[in-house]
Design a protein around this motif. Sequence first.
Motif, short mmCIF file in Angstrom:
data_model
loop_
_atom_site.label_atom_id
_atom_site.label_comp_id
_atom_site.label_asym_id
_atom_site.label_seq_id
_atom_site.Cartn_x
_atom_site.Cartn_y
_atom_site.Cartn_z
N ASP A 117 0.83 -1.21 0.00
CA ASP A 117 0.00 0.00 0.00
C ASP A 117 0.86 1.26 0.00
O ASP A 117 0.46 2.29 -0.54
CB ASP A 117 -0.93 0.01 1.23
CG ASP A 117 -2.00 -1.07 1.14
OD1 ASP A 117 -2.28 -1.56 0.02
OD2 ASP A 117 -2.53 -1.46 2.20
N ASP A 118 2.03 1.17 0.61
CA ASP A 118 2.92 2.34 0.69
C ASP A 118 4.14 2.16 -0.21
O ASP A 118 5.24 2.61 0.12
CB ASP A 118 3.37 2.56 2.14
CG ASP A 118 4.10 1.34 2.72
OD1 ASP A 118 4.03 0.25 2.11
OD2 ASP A 118 4.74 1.48 3.78
N GLU A 119 3.95 1.51 -1.36
CA GLU A 119 5.07 1.19 -2.24
C GLU A 119 5.82 2.43 -2.71
O GLU A 119 7.04 2.43 -2.81
CB GLU A 119 4.58 0.40 -3.46
CG GLU A 119 5.66 -0.17 -4.32
CD GLU A 119 6.42 -1.29 -3.64
OE1 GLU A 119 7.61 -1.48 -3.96
OE2 GLU A 119 5.84 -1.98 -2.78
N GLY A 120 5.09 3.50 -3.03
CA GLY A 120 5.73 4.75 -3.39
C GLY A 120 6.26 4.81 -4.81
O GLY A 120 7.22 5.55 -5.09
N VAL A 121 5.65 4.07 -5.73
CA VAL A 121 6.09 4.10 -7.13
C VAL A 121 5.64 5.41 -7.77
O VAL A 121 4.50 5.86 -7.59
CB VAL A 121 5.51 2.91 -7.92
CG1 VAL A 121 5.97 2.96 -9.38
CG2 VAL A 121 5.94 1.60 -7.28
#
Length: 272
Positions: A117-121
């Motif tokens: 959810d917080d991958e930050g791509v």
Amino acid sequence: MSYASILVAVDDGQHAPARVSLAAELAHRLGARLVGVAACMPDYPRGFGETAVPMGMVIEEIRQAVLDRLAGVEQVFRDASCQNERTEWRSDLASPVPFLEGQSRAADLVVVGRYADDEGVTTGMAVEVGDALMGVGRPVLVVPAGVEHVEAQRIVVGWKNTPQTRRAVSDALPLLRRAEAVQVFRVSDGEDRAEVEDVTRYLALHDVNATAQLVKPSGWTVADDVRKAAVDFDADLIVTGAYGYSRLREWFFGGVTRDLLAKAPICCLLSH
């Protein structure tokens, strides 16, 4: 059949290094070439007229920023695959999924990540698993966020007698043959024993050490039963077919595929 070329989708998400490391380790073990692929579509502004000159300067700045980002992603790939003798890097200013689809012509297996959810791509760089499954025309190894290794010594095949699963079993043979144990798992009321045993005999012809496991529906979802079978078998890889269809350029999956893509704690090799 073997995997002579493995392609991994790379981005600037926090789990990209682990995914590349997993793909690099697998390529090294199989003696395969490793190809890193990334693309990003610049978010160019729209408009012409009195601001044409300053707008051109802004466009070049945006373009250069994306090129710099892709260079950073390439470095992630280089660092995580430094032990591999045969590597290639391919990137472009383009939409990531169509670019991945095009480059998959050079691969036997495509490795993609399931994002946290917080991958930050970065926007414009992400590769969605469903799009990749439906578009690359190759078996896809889906790596959950944070998973860094796949030994594939103990593998569960989620069996259903469909073209997708039959294709997945064939696509996975290079790994199935190397596994110490494979379980062909089927959720059924008991009428499919001969079918599942037929699959294990077929696999034996390919030097795969496979056993059949037929269980009655638990009352939970089939995906839950497959995940439990993987835990009970101490597997780190699930092989199965991917079932889905397209509507207005959006991918929709059946319950088992959707749940595995969303919740499986281990890698899944899927074919469509």
